[in-house]
Design a protein around this motif. Sequence first.
Motif, PDB file in Angstrom:
ATOM      1  N   VAL A  91       0.729  -1.016  -0.022  1.00 50.83           N
ATOM      2  CA  VAL A  91       0.051   0.079  -0.129  1.00 50.83           C
ATOM      3  C   VAL A  91       0.804   1.428  -0.058  1.00 50.83           C
ATOM      4  O   VAL A  91       1.812   1.233   0.712  1.00 50.83           O
ATOM      5  CB  VAL A  91      -0.852  -0.001   1.182  1.00 50.83           C
ATOM      6  CG1 VAL A  91      -1.786   1.318   1.342  1.00 50.83           C
ATOM      7  CG2 VAL A  91      -1.818  -1.124   1.274  1.00 50.83           C
ATOM      8  N   ILE A  92       0.465   2.220  -0.681  1.00 48.31           N
ATOM      9  CA  ILE A  92       1.181   3.500  -0.963  1.00 48.31           C
ATOM     10  C   ILE A  92       0.392   4.302  -0.081  1.00 48.31           C
ATOM     11  O   ILE A  92      -0.784   4.727  -0.522  1.00 48.31           O
ATOM     12  CB  ILE A  92       1.410   4.057  -2.259  1.00 48.31           C
ATOM     13  CG1 ILE A  92       2.401   2.901  -3.077  1.00 48.31           C
ATOM     14  CG2 ILE A  92       2.207   5.596  -2.003  1.00 48.31           C
ATOM     15  CD1 ILE A  92       3.586   2.854  -2.639  1.00 48.31           C
ATOM     16  N   LYS A  93       0.548   4.762   1.348  1.00 48.23           N
ATOM     17  CA  LYS A  93      -0.316   5.300   1.975  1.00 48.23           C
ATOM     18  C   LYS A  93      -0.268   6.989   1.747  1.00 48.23           C
ATOM     19  O   LYS A  93       0.817   7.506   1.407  1.00 48.23           O
ATOM     20  CB  LYS A  93      -0.144   4.996   3.333  1.00 48.23           C
ATOM     21  CG  LYS A  93      -0.449   3.609   3.664  1.00 48.23           C
ATOM     22  CD  LYS A  93      -0.091   3.366   5.280  1.00 48.23           C
ATOM     23  CE  LYS A  93      -0.641   1.918   5.699  1.00 48.23           C
ATOM     24  NZ  LYS A  93      -0.611   1.569   7.125  1.00 48.23           N
ATOM     25  N   ASN A  94      -1.396   7.525   1.989  1.00 53.01           N
ATOM     26  CA  ASN A  94      -1.359   9.178   1.937  1.00 53.01           C
ATOM     27  C   ASN A  94      -0.750   9.819   2.892  1.00 53.01           C
ATOM     28  O   ASN A  94      -0.098  10.824   2.567  1.00 53.01           O
ATOM     29  CB  ASN A  94      -2.829   9.754   1.957  1.00 53.01           C
ATOM     30  CG  ASN A  94      -3.672   9.250   0.632  1.00 53.01           C
ATOM     31  OD1 ASN A  94      -3.048   9.020  -0.269  1.00 53.01           O
ATOM     32  ND2 ASN A  94      -4.883   9.253   0.799  1.00 53.01           N
ATOM     33  N   ASP A  95      -0.275   9.327   3.812  1.00 60.56           N
ATOM     34  CA  ASP A  95       0.534  10.027   4.843  1.00 60.56           C
ATOM     35  C   ASP A  95       2.133  10.071   4.316  1.00 60.56           C
ATOM     36  O   ASP A  95       2.866  10.765   5.035  1.00 60.56           O
ATOM     37  CB  ASP A  95       0.651   9.280   6.239  1.00 60.56           C
ATOM     38  CG  ASP A  95       1.088   8.006   6.245  1.00 60.56           C
ATOM     39  OD1 ASP A  95       1.765   7.493   5.288  1.00 60.56           O
ATOM     40  OD2 ASP A  95       0.791   7.369   7.421  1.00 60.56           O
ATOM     41  N   GLN A  96       2.444   9.344   3.327  1.00 59.93           N
ATOM     42  CA  GLN A  96       3.745   9.539   2.969  1.00 59.93           C
ATOM     43  C   GLN A  96       3.967  10.559   1.818  1.00 59.93           C
ATOM     44  O   GLN A  96       4.776  11.039   1.562  1.00 59.93           O
ATOM     45  CB  GLN A  96       3.948   8.123   2.191  1.00 59.93           C
ATOM     46  CG  GLN A  96       4.158   6.918   3.066  1.00 59.93           C
ATOM     47  CD  GLN A  96       5.272   7.089   3.957  1.00 59.93           C
ATOM     48  OE1 GLN A  96       6.326   7.556   3.994  1.00 59.93           O
ATOM     49  NE2 GLN A  96       4.866   6.565   5.204  1.00 59.93           N
ATOM     50  N   LYS A  97       2.712  11.107   1.482  1.00 61.30           N
ATOM     51  CA  LYS A  97       2.607  12.515   0.602  1.00 61.30           C
ATOM     52  C   LYS A  97       2.680  13.635   1.095  1.00 61.30           C
ATOM     53  O   LYS A  97       1.989  13.716   2.360  1.00 61.30           O
ATOM     54  CB  LYS A  97       1.410  12.282  -0.296  1.00 61.30           C
ATOM     55  CG  LYS A  97       1.195  10.933  -1.021  1.00 61.30           C
ATOM     56  CD  LYS A  97       0.051  10.603  -1.818  1.00 61.30           C
ATOM     57  CE  LYS A  97      -0.035   9.464  -2.535  1.00 61.30           C
ATOM     58  NZ  LYS A  97      -1.344   9.200  -3.074  1.00 61.30           N
ATOM     59  N   ILE A  98       3.372  14.667   0.979  1.00 62.46           N
ATOM     60  CA  ILE A  98       3.700  15.856   1.338  1.00 62.46           C
ATOM     61  C   ILE A  98       2.396  16.612   1.219  1.00 62.46           C
ATOM     62  O   ILE A  98       1.951  17.124   0.011  1.00 62.46           O
ATOM     63  CB  ILE A  98       4.830  16.735   0.860  1.00 62.46           C
ATOM     64  CG1 ILE A  98       6.028  15.878   0.981  1.00 62.46           C
ATOM     65  CG2 ILE A  98       4.809  18.241   1.277  1.00 62.46           C
ATOM     66  CD1 ILE A  98       7.393  16.663   0.412  1.00 62.46           C
ATOM     67  N   THR A  99       1.520  16.963   2.114  1.00 62.85           N
ATOM     68  CA  THR A  99       0.529  17.412   2.009  1.00 62.85           C
ATOM     69  C   THR A  99       0.123  18.659   1.373  1.00 62.85           C
ATOM     70  O   THR A  99      -0.762  18.854   0.255  1.00 62.85           O
ATOM     71  CB  THR A  99      -0.485  17.618   3.424  1.00 62.85           C
ATOM     72  OG1 THR A  99      -0.246  16.387   4.285  1.00 62.85           O
ATOM     73  CG2 THR A  99      -1.802  18.139   3.475  1.00 62.85           C
ATOM     74  N   GLN A 100       1.081  19.700   1.531  1.00 67.66           N
ATOM     75  CA  GLN A 100       0.755  21.074   0.678  1.00 67.66           C
ATOM     76  C   GLN A 100       1.103  20.852  -0.808  1.00 67.66           C
ATOM     77  O   GLN A 100       0.669  21.755  -1.467  1.00 67.66           O
ATOM     78  CB  GLN A 100       2.062  21.864   1.163  1.00 67.66           C
ATOM     79  CG  GLN A 100       1.683  22.426   2.766  1.00 67.66           C
ATOM     80  CD  GLN A 100       1.847  21.327   3.959  1.00 67.66           C
ATOM     81  OE1 GLN A 100       2.450  20.145   3.485  1.00 67.66           O
ATOM     82  NE2 GLN A 100       1.515  21.604   5.203  1.00 67.66           N
ATOM     83  N   VAL A 119       7.411   4.929  -0.065  1.00 63.77           N
ATOM     84  CA  VAL A 119       7.391   3.963   1.217  1.00 63.77           C
ATOM     85  C   VAL A 119       6.180   3.058   0.956  1.00 63.77           C
ATOM     86  O   VAL A 119       5.230   3.544   0.913  1.00 63.77           O
ATOM     87  CB  VAL A 119       7.545   4.719   2.399  1.00 63.77           C
ATOM     88  CG1 VAL A 119       7.230   3.318   3.465  1.00 63.77           C
ATOM     89  CG2 VAL A 119       8.635   5.379   2.817  1.00 63.77           C
ATOM     90  N   VAL A 120       6.695   1.773   0.845  1.00 67.91           N
ATOM     91  CA  VAL A 120       5.592   0.534   0.801  1.00 67.91           C
ATOM     92  C   VAL A 120       5.236   0.158   2.030  1.00 67.91           C
ATOM     93  O   VAL A 120       6.154  -0.538   2.757  1.00 67.91           O
ATOM     94  CB  VAL A 120       5.882  -0.628  -0.227  1.00 67.91           C
ATOM     95  CG1 VAL A 120       5.004  -1.494  -0.332  1.00 67.91           C
ATOM     96  CG2 VAL A 120       6.257   0.040  -1.699  1.00 67.91           C
ATOM     97  N   SER A 121       3.917   0.042   2.336  1.00 69.65           N
ATOM     98  CA  SER A 121       3.524  -0.540   3.589  1.00 69.65           C
ATOM     99  C   SER A 121       2.621  -1.862   3.469  1.00 69.65           C
ATOM    100  O   SER A 121       2.145  -2.053   2.525  1.00 69.65           O
ATOM    101  CB  SER A 121       2.559   0.431   4.598  1.00 69.65           C
ATOM    102  OG  SER A 121       3.237   1.626   4.738  1.00 69.65           O
ATOM    103  N   ASP A 122       2.621  -2.814   4.585  1.00 65.22           N
ATOM    104  CA  ASP A 122       1.902  -3.859   4.774  1.00 65.22           C
ATOM    105  C   ASP A 122       2.103  -4.843   3.922  1.00 65.22           C
ATOM    106  O   ASP A 122       1.485  -5.705   3.776  1.00 65.22           O
ATOM    107  CB  ASP A 122       0.194  -3.462   4.110  1.00 65.22           C
ATOM    108  CG  ASP A 122      -0.500  -2.314   5.191  1.00 65.22           C
ATOM    109  OD1 ASP A 122       0.257  -1.975   6.179  1.00 65.22           O
ATOM    110  OD2 ASP A 122      -1.320  -1.838   4.856  1.00 65.22           O
ATOM    111  N   THR A 151      -1.940  -1.096  -3.962  1.00 63.93           N
ATOM    112  CA  THR A 151      -3.073  -0.250  -3.890  1.00 63.93           C
ATOM    113  C   THR A 151      -2.625   1.232  -3.469  1.00 63.93           C
ATOM    114  O   THR A 151      -1.570   1.383  -2.921  1.00 63.93           O
ATOM    115  CB  THR A 151      -3.933  -0.785  -3.085  1.00 63.93           C
ATOM    116  OG1 THR A 151      -3.426  -0.782  -1.765  1.00 63.93           O
ATOM    117  CG2 THR A 151      -4.657  -2.143  -3.362  1.00 63.93           C
ATOM    118  N   GLY A 152      -3.184   2.065  -4.043  1.00 61.07           N
ATOM    119  CA  GLY A 152      -2.983   3.501  -3.665  1.00 61.07           C
ATOM    120  C   GLY A 152      -1.876   4.126  -4.352  1.00 61.07           C
ATOM    121  O   GLY A 152      -1.294   5.047  -3.990  1.00 61.07           O
ATOM    122  N   ASN A 153      -1.607   3.252  -5.550  1.00 65.07           N
ATOM    123  CA  ASN A 153      -0.353   3.804  -6.271  1.00 65.07           C
ATOM    124  C   ASN A 153      -0.590   4.461  -7.727  1.00 65.07           C
ATOM    125  O   ASN A 153       0.440   4.665  -8.389  1.00 65.07           O
ATOM    126  CB  ASN A 153       0.460   2.364  -6.623  1.00 65.07           C
ATOM    127  CG  ASN A 153      -0.299   1.613  -7.636  1.00 65.07           C
ATOM    128  OD1 ASN A 153      -1.440   1.385  -7.350  1.00 65.07           O
ATOM    129  ND2 ASN A 153       0.303   0.927  -8.510  1.00 65.07           N
TER     130      ASN A 153
END
Length: 966
Positions: free
Chosen positions: A653-662, A700-703, A810-812
Motif C-alpha cells: 500500500v502506498i499510504k497518503n501519509d507519505q505524501k507531502i500534504t501541501q 514507502v511501501v506498507s503492509d 493499492t494507492g499507487n
Amino acid sequence: MKKKFIRVMFFGALALATGASFVGCKDYDDDIDAVNARFDGIEKTLSELQAQVGGYVKSVVYDPVTGKLTVVGADTKEYTIPMPKEMPEYSLEVTKEGKVILKKNGTEVSSGNITFPDDPVIPTYEEFDPAKLTMNDKGEVLYNGKKTGVTIPATPTPTSSIVAIKNAEGVVTGYTITTIEDGKPVNGTFSIVDAVPLKGLTFAPSCFVGGIPSLKASNLTYNKWNAQKYDAPTETGEIYKVADTESYITPQIWAYYHMNPASASMDQIETLAFLSADKDYYPVSRAAEMNPIANKAKSKVETEKDGQRYLKVAMDADAEKIPAMNSGKVAMYALQAKTKAIGGEEAKVITSDYASVYRVVMKDFVLKTLVGTDNKVLYGQTTPRTGTTPNALAGKAEEAITAAEDYTVATDGKLELAKLITTYYKENGGTELIKMENVEDYGLKYVFTPSNYIGGANNETEQNTFFNAADAALGTINPEYKGQDSEATENREPLLRVELVDIATNQVVAVGWIKTKIVKGTTDGFPVEFNKGTYYYGCDNFDKSLSYIDMNDVYAKAKLNKTEFHNAYKLKVDGSGNIVLGTGSTGVVTEIKDDPATATNVLNWVVTPAQALALVKASKAEMFANVTYESVDGTRGDITITMKAGIAMPNGVIKNDQKITQAWSADKSYVKADVKEPVTTAVTDFKLDLFDVFEGRKVVVSDVNDTNFPSFAKDKLTAKFIFSGANVVTIGTDKYTFTVTANGTQLNASKNGAAATKIATIDAKGIITYNKVDKNAQTLLNKSAYNVDPFTAGIEIVVTNECDEILPLTGNKFDVKFLRPINVVDLKSAELKDATTGTAKIDMSKLLGLTDWRGEAFAVEPIDFYTYYGIEGATAISIDKDKIMTTLNASEAAPKLLKDVAPNMSIDYACDLKKSGNDITYGDLVYANGKFTINAPFKLFIPVTVKYTFGEVTSTVTLTITPTHD
C-alpha cells in the motif's frame, strides 16, 4: 434410551418419481425390494405409508431400543415401521459453516465439507438444505451430488445400520438405512424436515429482454426428413430427403419457478393462476392482453438437469397475442399459488415476481454430441461440422461412414451416447446457434436407431452384427456378437442414427449419425489429484515433486507394483520427449527416475514466477498441471495425475501519509506541474521531479508480509513512475488520442488519427519532462488556464524487487495536472472614438494583459517576464482579422462577423514590443471607419494570439467604439 421426537414432513426433493421417501442408490424397485427383503416384519412399505399419510406428517419417532419408526400423519393416525434391533447408532451432523461430521455413539468418526450451491435468494431461504444430503451405493455422503469427503462404514455389522441426519441446529432431518445385499451395502434414505408449506416463488428466466426477466413462447418451424427405403444394407448406408414444405410445432409454454423451500410438492398446492398486466413500455405502445392460464393438471414439480428442483407450470395462452421478440412491446404476468390447508397449516396465497413473455420462432435445428470438451455437429446434417458451406452429404449416413470415428468403445464396455446429445437452433432469423435445454418442453424427443451398413475394417460385413440393437435404441453402443462380449467385435465401426422427432406427428425434425469404433477391451483409467500447497509469489520458482508415497498411492489404485506399473504405462510425451500437459496446465513437469532417495519414479513440477503472475492477472488463484500415463499395449485406460497449488500474491500500500500534504490536492489524488517562477534567465524546459512530492523523496511501501514474501522485503524494493492508461481529449473539432509506450516512460498523442507524437517522458529518476517543441504537446498544454481544466496525465507507481518482479499495489495511482505557463486577460475597458481626426489607434496593451501560471501580472523590472517566457519580436502578438466579431447591428449575446456587417471597416495591428523601465507597449491597433457616421457605441471582439516558449495562447479581447458625437 430416551426417544427423539421431531415435527416433520416427507421431503420431496429426495423422493423418487413414485413419491416414495426411500431414495435408492440404484434402480428404485431394486432398492426397495432389497431393503424390504432384509427388514423382515416391516408392516408397510414407505410407498404405502406415503399414500396413507399424504404429503405431510406431524412427527417421526425412532426408538433404538425397540427398533421402531413411528410416524404420526396429518390425520393424527400412527403408523409403525419395525426395524431390525441392535443396529449401530450413527449421526451425520452439519454445521452452519458447511462441515459434515459423522459420529458413532457421540464420538466423531470422520468429517468433510460441503459447498453451498448458488441458489436464488428468496425470503426465509435457509442455506443448508437437508434434502440435498444423500449417500451413494459406496456409502459416500454427497451434498447436492458432490462428495463431502465423509463415508459411512460399509459393513458396520453383518446385518445393517441406521444413521440419523442432523441439520445445523441439531434437529434430525432424516435417517439413512444400510443393509447388505449379496455382500454389498444397499442404502435407502428416509428424509424429513420441519413441516413448512410453500413460502416463496421466484421466476427462473429463460432470457432477459430490455432488462426484464422473460419467458420464451416458442413456435418451431422445420422441414421434415423422410427416409428412403432400401432392401439390404449398402456401403454408403441410409439416405434421408428433406421435404420442400414446412411443418410447425406450437409447444406447451412452460414457466419455471424456484421454490422456498425446495422440498415443496404439487400436493401442497390447491390452485395455480397467472396474473397478467398490460404495462406501458416506452417509447412504444403497450402490448395486447394475452390472458395466460395456469394449467395445474399439466404442471409439475421436477428436478431438472441442472440438479435444481423447480415448480414447472404449464401456461396456456393465445400465441397470437403474445408479443414477438424485439417488437418493442411487453406482456407482463406473475404466478399466484394457493396452498392447501394441511397438517394444521392455514392456506396461503403466494405470488411470484413479475416477468414478461415473448413469442419467438425457432428453426434450423442442429444435433450435436459432446466429444471431449467440444460440442460437435453430428455427421450427415445440412450444417457442416466445419466451415459454413451447406453440407453436400446432408441426409446421408455416408459422411459418417467415410469419416473418422467420434468415439471408441471397448469390446467389454458400453458407451452411453444418449446423455451426450444436445439440440441447437436459430432464433428469429438469427445466425447464432442456441442450445435447447429440454427438448421435451418443445414437443420433441430423441429416437436412436442402429444404422446398418456394409463396411468397417472387414468389408462385406454388416456392422449391426456387432452391437446390441436393443441398447442402441436407448442410445447406448454395447459391443456384442450373438448376444455376448466377444473379441470378434474389435475394430468394427458401429453407426448410431439420431433423430429429433416431433412427438405429435412422429415426423423427423433433424437427423444425424455418430461414428464409433470398437477397440480391444480395457482396464478403466482413473484420475488422481495431489495438493502441493501454496506458492508464495517471489523470485524463486515454485518447485515441487510427488513423493514416493504419492506414487505408491497411484500404484496401489492401479493394483500394480512399481515395476508392473511402469511396464504397463508410459508417460504421454511429444516428439521431443517432453511430457505433454493437459489443457490449462501451467509450468513444466519432468520425471525423476530411480532417485536413491526415493527409490521410485516421481514427477517434478516447476512453475516460474512469470507463469504464476499470468494466472493471477487472469483472475485465477490456483494453478495445476496434469500429466497422462498411457497404456503401453492399449488395454488400459489413461491415468491422469493432477498436481495443484494455490497462488498467494503479496500486496503493498502506498499510504497518503507519505505524501507531502501541501504539494497535493486535498484528496491526495493529483499534483500540479509548472515551470518555475521567473528569473533573469529565460526558461528552457518544463520539468517535475515526482519524488519531490513524497516525504524524504522516498516512496514507502506498507503492509507487505515479509514472512511469506521475503522477496518483497522493504530493503529489496525499488520504486519508479510510469504513465498509466490512456484517454481522449477533444479541443474544438480535434480529437487527441493518447497511448503509452510499453515501458510506460513516454506519453504520446495522435491528432485525429494521424501519427502519434511525443508529449512527455519520465526518466528513471522520476523526472517528467514536457515536450515543448511538439505541436500536439503545445496545443494540449495551452488548452485551458491553470484554474479551469488543465491538461492531465495519469501516473502509476511501480515497485519491483531485486529480480524485477512487480509488487501488486493499492494507492499507487494519481494524476499530474500540467499548468499553462501564461494567460491572456481581456481588460474590457479599452475605447476608441469614431471619426477621429487623423488615425484612430490604441496600443494593444490597453486591450489585453498577461499573467503567468501563478496569476502574477507581467512585469519588466526587477525580473523581465517577457524575456523569461520568450515573448519577443514582431510575431509575439498577432490578431486574426477575419474572425473579429462585433455588436454592430447585433447584440453582445449574438455578435456577428465584422467583415459580414461592415466590409469597409478595417482593424489592423502590427506587433511592436517596446520596453522602457517597467513600462511596455505592444504596438498600435488601428481602426478605420466604414464611411458612415456612428451614433451609438458598439463593441469589437478581437482574437489575439500570444506566442511564447511553450506554444501560443489565443484569447478574445474587447474594444469599444464610441459615437462620433453625443
